[in-house]
Motif scaffolding. Sequence first.
Motif, short mmCIF file in Angstrom:
data_model
loop_
_atom_site.label_atom_id
_atom_site.label_comp_id
_atom_site.label_asym_id
_atom_site.label_seq_id
_atom_site.Cartn_x
_atom_site.Cartn_y
_atom_site.Cartn_z
N CYS A 1 -20.38 21.16 -3.52
CA CYS A 1 -21.20 21.64 -2.41
C CYS A 1 -20.30 21.92 -1.21
O CYS A 1 -19.37 21.15 -0.92
CB CYS A 1 -22.24 20.56 -2.04
SG CYS A 1 -23.26 21.04 -0.63
N TYR B 1 -21.22 34.28 6.60
CA TYR B 1 -22.05 34.90 5.55
C TYR B 1 -21.17 35.40 4.40
O TYR B 1 -21.54 35.30 3.23
CB TYR B 1 -22.87 36.06 6.13
CG TYR B 1 -23.81 35.65 7.26
CD1 TYR B 1 -24.26 34.33 7.38
CD2 TYR B 1 -24.24 36.57 8.21
CE1 TYR B 1 -25.10 33.95 8.41
CE2 TYR B 1 -25.10 36.19 9.25
CZ TYR B 1 -25.50 34.87 9.34
OH TYR B 1 -26.34 34.49 10.37
N HIS C 1 -28.66 33.10 3.63
CA HIS C 1 -27.30 33.05 3.10
C HIS C 1 -26.94 31.68 2.53
O HIS C 1 -25.87 31.51 1.96
CB HIS C 1 -26.29 33.39 4.20
CG HIS C 1 -26.56 34.73 4.85
ND1 HIS C 1 -26.03 35.89 4.39
CD2 HIS C 1 -27.34 35.06 5.91
CE1 HIS C 1 -26.44 36.91 5.15
NE2 HIS C 1 -27.23 36.42 6.07
N PHE C 2 -27.84 30.70 2.71
CA PHE C 2 -27.50 29.31 2.35
C PHE C 2 -28.63 28.69 1.54
O PHE C 2 -29.77 29.15 1.59
CB PHE C 2 -27.25 28.48 3.62
CG PHE C 2 -25.98 28.87 4.34
CD1 PHE C 2 -24.81 28.16 4.12
CD2 PHE C 2 -25.94 29.97 5.20
CE1 PHE C 2 -23.62 28.53 4.76
CE2 PHE C 2 -24.76 30.34 5.83
CZ PHE C 2 -23.60 29.62 5.61
N ASP C 3 -28.32 27.58 0.85
CA ASP C 3 -29.37 26.83 0.16
C ASP C 3 -30.15 25.96 1.14
O ASP C 3 -31.31 25.65 0.91
CB ASP C 3 -28.74 25.95 -0.93
CG ASP C 3 -28.04 26.80 -1.98
OD1 ASP C 3 -28.74 27.58 -2.64
OD2 ASP C 3 -26.80 26.72 -2.08
N GLY D 1 -20.92 29.54 -7.79
CA GLY D 1 -21.89 28.55 -8.24
C GLY D 1 -21.99 27.30 -7.36
O GLY D 1 -22.50 26.27 -7.81
N LYS D 2 -21.48 27.35 -6.13
CA LYS D 2 -21.53 26.17 -5.27
C LYS D 2 -22.86 26.10 -4.52
O LYS D 2 -23.46 27.13 -4.20
CB LYS D 2 -20.41 26.22 -4.20
CG LYS D 2 -19.03 26.55 -4.72
CD LYS D 2 -18.43 25.42 -5.52
CE LYS D 2 -16.99 25.75 -5.90
NZ LYS D 2 -16.46 24.84 -6.92
N MET D 3 -23.27 24.87 -4.20
CA MET D 3 -24.40 24.67 -3.29
C MET D 3 -23.89 24.89 -1.86
O MET D 3 -22.74 24.54 -1.56
CB MET D 3 -24.94 23.23 -3.40
CG MET D 3 -25.55 22.90 -4.73
SD MET D 3 -27.07 23.83 -5.01
CE MET D 3 -28.19 22.94 -3.95
N LEU D 4 -24.74 25.40 -0.99
CA LEU D 4 -24.27 25.77 0.35
C LEU D 4 -25.20 25.24 1.44
O LEU D 4 -26.42 25.48 1.39
CB LEU D 4 -24.20 27.30 0.48
CG LEU D 4 -23.06 27.93 -0.31
CD1 LEU D 4 -23.36 29.36 -0.66
CD2 LEU D 4 -21.78 27.83 0.49
N ARG E 1 -21.17 31.21 -3.20
CA ARG E 1 -22.40 31.30 -4.01
C ARG E 1 -22.07 31.94 -5.36
O ARG E 1 -22.54 31.50 -6.41
CB ARG E 1 -23.45 32.10 -3.26
CG ARG E 1 -24.78 32.14 -3.95
CD ARG E 1 -25.86 32.68 -3.03
NE ARG E 1 -26.55 31.60 -2.33
CZ ARG E 1 -27.46 31.77 -1.40
NH1 ARG E 1 -27.78 32.98 -1.01
NH2 ARG E 1 -28.07 30.75 -0.86
N ALA F 1 -20.00 32.30 2.51
CA ALA F 1 -21.12 31.75 1.73
C ALA F 1 -21.36 32.60 0.48
O ALA F 1 -21.59 32.06 -0.61
CB ALA F 1 -22.38 31.70 2.60
N ALA F 2 -21.27 33.91 0.62
CA ALA F 2 -21.51 34.79 -0.54
C ALA F 2 -20.45 34.55 -1.62
O ALA F 2 -20.77 34.51 -2.82
CB ALA F 2 -21.50 36.25 -0.09
#
Length: 480
Positions: free
Chosen positions: A63, A77, A107-109, A87-90, A84, A80-81
Amino acid sequence: MAKLKLQIIVLFQNLGEEQSYFARSPAPPLSGILLAGLTPDIVEVEVLHEMVRPIDYETDADCIALSFMDFCAPHAYEVAARFRGLGKMLIAGGKYPSTFPELVAPHFDSVVVGEAEPVWTGVVEDLVAGRLRRRYDSPLAPCLRDIPPPRYDLVEPAYSVPVVTEATRGCPFACTYCQLNIKRAPYRKRPIEDVIRDLTATGGLSLPRRKMAMIYDNNFGGDMAYAKDLLREIAQLDLWGVGYQFSFNCLRDDEFVNLLSDAHCAMAFIGMESLNPPSLLAVQKRQNRVEEYQDQFLKLKERGILIFTGFMLALDEDTPDYYRSVPEKLKEVDPSALLISISIPIPGTPFHREIEAEGRIFDHDLSHYEGDHLVFTPRNVSPAEVFGAFESINRDFYSWTAILGRWGRFLRTYLAAGLRCRRAFEMGRRLVRSGLLSFIYFKLSVFQRHHAQHKVFNSNPCAPGDVRSASPPGARATAA
Ligand code: SF4
């Protein structure tokens, strides 16, 4: 079972990774190591400061928590992209996500809104349990009691002063450009014993790294009775030098200045911002009095306290005549170091609302809202005059001749004040301390000179001819 790994990244590269600029700041920002200190032991935690090293996209962290201010939002952003895609949690947090969570959320979880302390343990527990919520809202002004110490052990070696903390949050003043005035919260103070514990929770750090500290308050002197009590306690600690940040009006209180000196103050950061009274009035910075700068700064120098000041250009009452007078006026007030910036209309502030209503913002690209770009039309000066002043003041102030001259004047003032005490012990103490103050002075000057050379004088590929040479309508698309 192996713990989840959480990496906290404090973003810094507003112009993207291909135009990276690594600052030579002696001390890290507080946010990342403070959050790491709050993180429960159910995850493994690490911190990366993008101010001193690039993001590692090959990290094995599960994460990524990104902390960022407005000028880093477009970069956040992009980062984060990329994560993502891996495969990471954000998770997003910090000043900008707290102000505009609805813009950040896609842009985030998950987005943490407001100060993290009341909610962060719950965020991490939910992350581990696989039930992370889209948003966590903290109350507007939570109590500052029992905040654990920052994780100094996670600070990169590139920082020579890892011990940073805070005693208060907020400020009683209402400067219209200040981020604190987006959502005003009461001035809050931490228990004195918590601050002292932070300054001494330094086991494991080498000797010089645990003897210096920074107290990163917005305004350390917002409650003078509290500030003085805390200074008396800090005076008891075996520290070599501490940096404090407070508003100019505090210097009118001689007891405060004496206590600063007793409390190992080696550097004071003070927002001078302008040498033009109407410009200060235009941003409601009424606590500053230009006619007092020289005498009040002298009091600090006589006590061996270096003065690091903020200085803003493109304020609404700035004029070409004023810009021509700045070099001479700066020599008179003689601060030790200057952080020169072009005023920034931070979204959400009264200053932003005012100039937006007047249709004067021509560049909405948030990555330019860092103080090196001009993003709005000033009232009385042209963009060329702003950049001319920006470059010439930087060049003049951070020439080696000027740096060495200021150093000589500072030491003369400090040692002459010692001679007036007529005590051999005091003179000896000042001679020894001069070595430390000289070290800090040159570190600070080289840091600012480096910034001037790389960010102001276009020696990296980011600046020449692009948006810095302000071209009103049709500039970059808004990122927010
Ligand atoms: S004095 Fe400093 S911290 Fe306080 S409102 Fe003004 S700019 Fe913000």
